[in-house]
Design an enzyme around this catalytic site. Sequence first.
Site, PDB file in Angstrom:
ATOM      1  N   HIS A 274     -54.793 -27.390 100.519  1.00  0.00           N
ATOM      2  CA  HIS A 274     -55.546 -26.793 101.627  1.00  0.00           C
ATOM      3  C   HIS A 274     -56.045 -25.398 101.277  1.00  0.00           C
ATOM      4  CE1 HIS A 274     -54.933 -30.035 104.472  1.00  0.00           C
ATOM      5  NE2 HIS A 274     -53.746 -30.169 103.903  1.00  0.00           N
TER       6      HIS A 274
ATOM      7  N   ASP B 173     -62.824 -22.712  99.361  1.00  0.00           N
ATOM      8  CA  ASP B 173     -64.123 -23.210  98.888  1.00  0.00           C
ATOM      9  C   ASP B 173     -65.182 -22.678  99.853  1.00  0.00           C
ATOM     10  OD1 ASP B 173     -66.433 -24.643  98.321  1.00  0.00           O
ATOM     11  OD2 ASP B 173     -65.349 -26.489  97.850  1.00  0.00           O
TER      12      ASP B 173
ATOM     13  N   ARG C 216     -68.267 -24.878 100.958  1.00  0.00           N
ATOM     14  CA  ARG C 216     -67.827 -25.985 101.821  1.00  0.00           C
ATOM     15  C   ARG C 216     -67.549 -25.501 103.236  1.00  0.00           C
ATOM     16  NH1 ARG C 216     -62.714 -26.662 103.821  1.00  0.00           N
ATOM     17  NH2 ARG C 216     -62.014 -28.784 104.311  1.00  0.00           N
TER      18      ARG C 216
ATOM     19  N   GLY D 208     -59.073 -36.274 110.349  1.00  0.00           N
ATOM     20  CA  GLY D 208     -58.490 -35.667 109.156  1.00  0.00           C
ATOM     21  C   GLY D 208     -58.537 -34.160 109.268  1.00  0.00           C
TER      22      GLY D 208
ATOM     23  N   GLU E  99     -56.752 -44.831 112.696  1.00  0.00           N
ATOM     24  CA  GLU E  99     -56.868 -46.252 113.018  1.00  0.00           C
ATOM     25  C   GLU E  99     -55.920 -46.661 114.138  1.00  0.00           C
ATOM     26  OE1 GLU E  99     -58.208 -45.763 108.744  1.00  0.00           O
ATOM     27  OE2 GLU E  99     -56.616 -44.946 110.023  1.00  0.00           O
TER      28      GLU E  99
ATOM     29  N   GLU F   4     -64.573 -33.687 107.482  1.00  0.00           N
ATOM     30  CA  GLU F   4     -64.876 -33.385 106.085  1.00  0.00           C
ATOM     31  C   GLU F   4     -64.143 -34.447 105.281  1.00  0.00           C
ATOM     32  OE1 GLU F   4     -64.314 -33.080 102.781  1.00  0.00           O
ATOM     33  OE2 GLU F   4     -63.296 -31.135 102.743  1.00  0.00           O
TER      34      GLU F   4
ATOM     35  N   GLU G 179     -61.218 -41.524  97.285  1.00  0.00           N
ATOM     36  CA  GLU G 179     -60.200 -41.376  98.338  1.00  0.00           C
ATOM     37  C   GLU G 179     -60.434 -42.332  99.495  1.00  0.00           C
ATOM     38  OE1 GLU G 179     -59.369 -37.452  99.741  1.00  0.00           O
ATOM     39  OE2 GLU G 179     -59.506 -36.569  97.747  1.00  0.00           O
TER      40      GLU G 179
ATOM     41  N   HIS H 243     -65.085 -27.005  95.135  1.00  0.00           N
ATOM     42  CA  HIS H 243     -63.889 -27.598  94.537  1.00  0.00           C
ATOM     43  C   HIS H 243     -64.142 -29.025  94.069  1.00  0.00           C
ATOM     44  CE1 HIS H 243     -63.402 -29.537  98.485  1.00  0.00           C
ATOM     45  NE2 HIS H 243     -62.530 -30.340  97.913  1.00  0.00           N
TER      46      HIS H 243
END
Length: 394
Positions: free
Chosen positions: A24, A30, A33, A57, A108, A124, A133, A271
Site C-alpha cells: 500500500h 505512486d 496513480r 477493493g 461477490e 483501482e 491479478e 508502480h
Amino acid sequence: MNGVDMAADKPNDYFKSYEDLEVHHLMLNDHPRTEAYRHAINANKAMFKDKVIIDVGAGTGILSVFCAKAGAKKVYAIEASNLAELMKEVIKENKLTDTVEVIQGRVEDVELPNGEKADVLVSEWMGFYLLHEGMLDSVLNARDRLLKPGGSMFPDKADLWAAPCCLPSLYDFWEDVHGVSMQCVGKAWRRKKGHSPEVMTIDPEDLLGAGNLVTSINLATVCMADLEKMSVKHVVAANSAGRYQGVCVWFTVRFPSGLVLSTAPSAPSTHWKQTAIVLPEERTVEEAEPLAWELTLTRDPEAVRHYNIELTLLDPEEEKHPTPCSCHMTKCIVIRKFMEQQEDAEDEDFDDEEGEDEDDMEDDEEYESDVEMVSEKQDLNDAKKTKENGSGDR
C-alpha cells in the site's frame, strides 16, 4: 510465453497479500496513480454530489475519502482483507464515519444494506499489463449486482497497447562483464526470461515503433466472457534503425472527465512500469522496416487471476498492413503515394471551388452594379418625363 507469477493463486492468499503495508505504501506513493484518481473525482463532482458510491477493493480507503470529500451522500468501502480494520481508523481519523461505511468481505458475497444500489462504482483494479491479478472480474460482478441501471463506472474505459522495442538492460550487460564476453550466458538467461513477461521500466527512446491498440475495454458493457481470450495481429513500421529485442506492453485508463492515467514509457513513471515480452534472439532492423506479430492473452484455466501471453512473430509479407502504412514495402509506398495524390487533387478541387465562388461573387457584384445603374437611369428618365409633363400642364 506464460503469465508472470506475481500473486498467489488461492483466493485467500491473494487477499492476504494485500495486508502487506509495503504494497500500500508503494501504491499510495505512486503520485501519477493517486493524483489521477483525486483529480478525476474532483473534476466530476456532479457525479458524486449526494450520490451513493461503492469503492471495490478499497484498501486503505483513500479513494473512499476522495469520494466523500467530493460530496457523496454515502460511500461503501468494500475490502476483502483484514486491512478493512485499519481502514476504519483512516475513516475515523478523517472524521468521515457518518459518510463512509467499511464493509469487510469479498465483493461477490456483499449486499448493500436494505438492498440499496449505488450510483457510481469506483475502483483501482488494474494490474500489470492491465489484466494481471484478475480483479476486474470482481469489479464486473459488483457492477452487475450492486450498481443502479445506468450507473457510472469510474474509470469507464481501459486500453491495452503494444509496441516493438529494444531492451538494452537485458542484452548489453552480457557483452562485457568486467572485460569478459558472456553473450552465450545472456542468451540462456533470456531464454529463461522468455517464459514469462518482464515488468520493467522502458525508456521512450527504446521504442522502435508506434503503439498499437491490443484491446479496448468499455467498463459499462464488457462481460467476463470477453476477457477469457484477446488476440490481435499488428504490422508496424520501425520508426528508426535499431535492435529489435522485444515487445513493450502498457495500458491507459480514462475517466468520464476525459482525464487519462497512462503507464506508457513516455508518461510519468508508475508502480506498474511497463511489461516487456523478451525475444530470445535480437534482430537488427532498418528504419521503416515492417515488423509483424500476433499477441494473444488467454486466461490461465488453473490460475484464473493470471493470463498466458503468447507472442508469435509473423512474416510482414503475408500479413495485412494498416492503411496508410509507413513501411518501406513497395505496396505500402504505392498506396501512400496514391493517397497523397488523392489529397492533393481534393485540395485543388477545393481551391477551384473557392475560385469559382469568388468569380460568382464578382459576377453577382457586377450584376448588382449594372442593375443599380439601370435603375438610376430609369429613375432619371422618369423624373425627366414627370418634369416635361408638369411644364405642359401649366
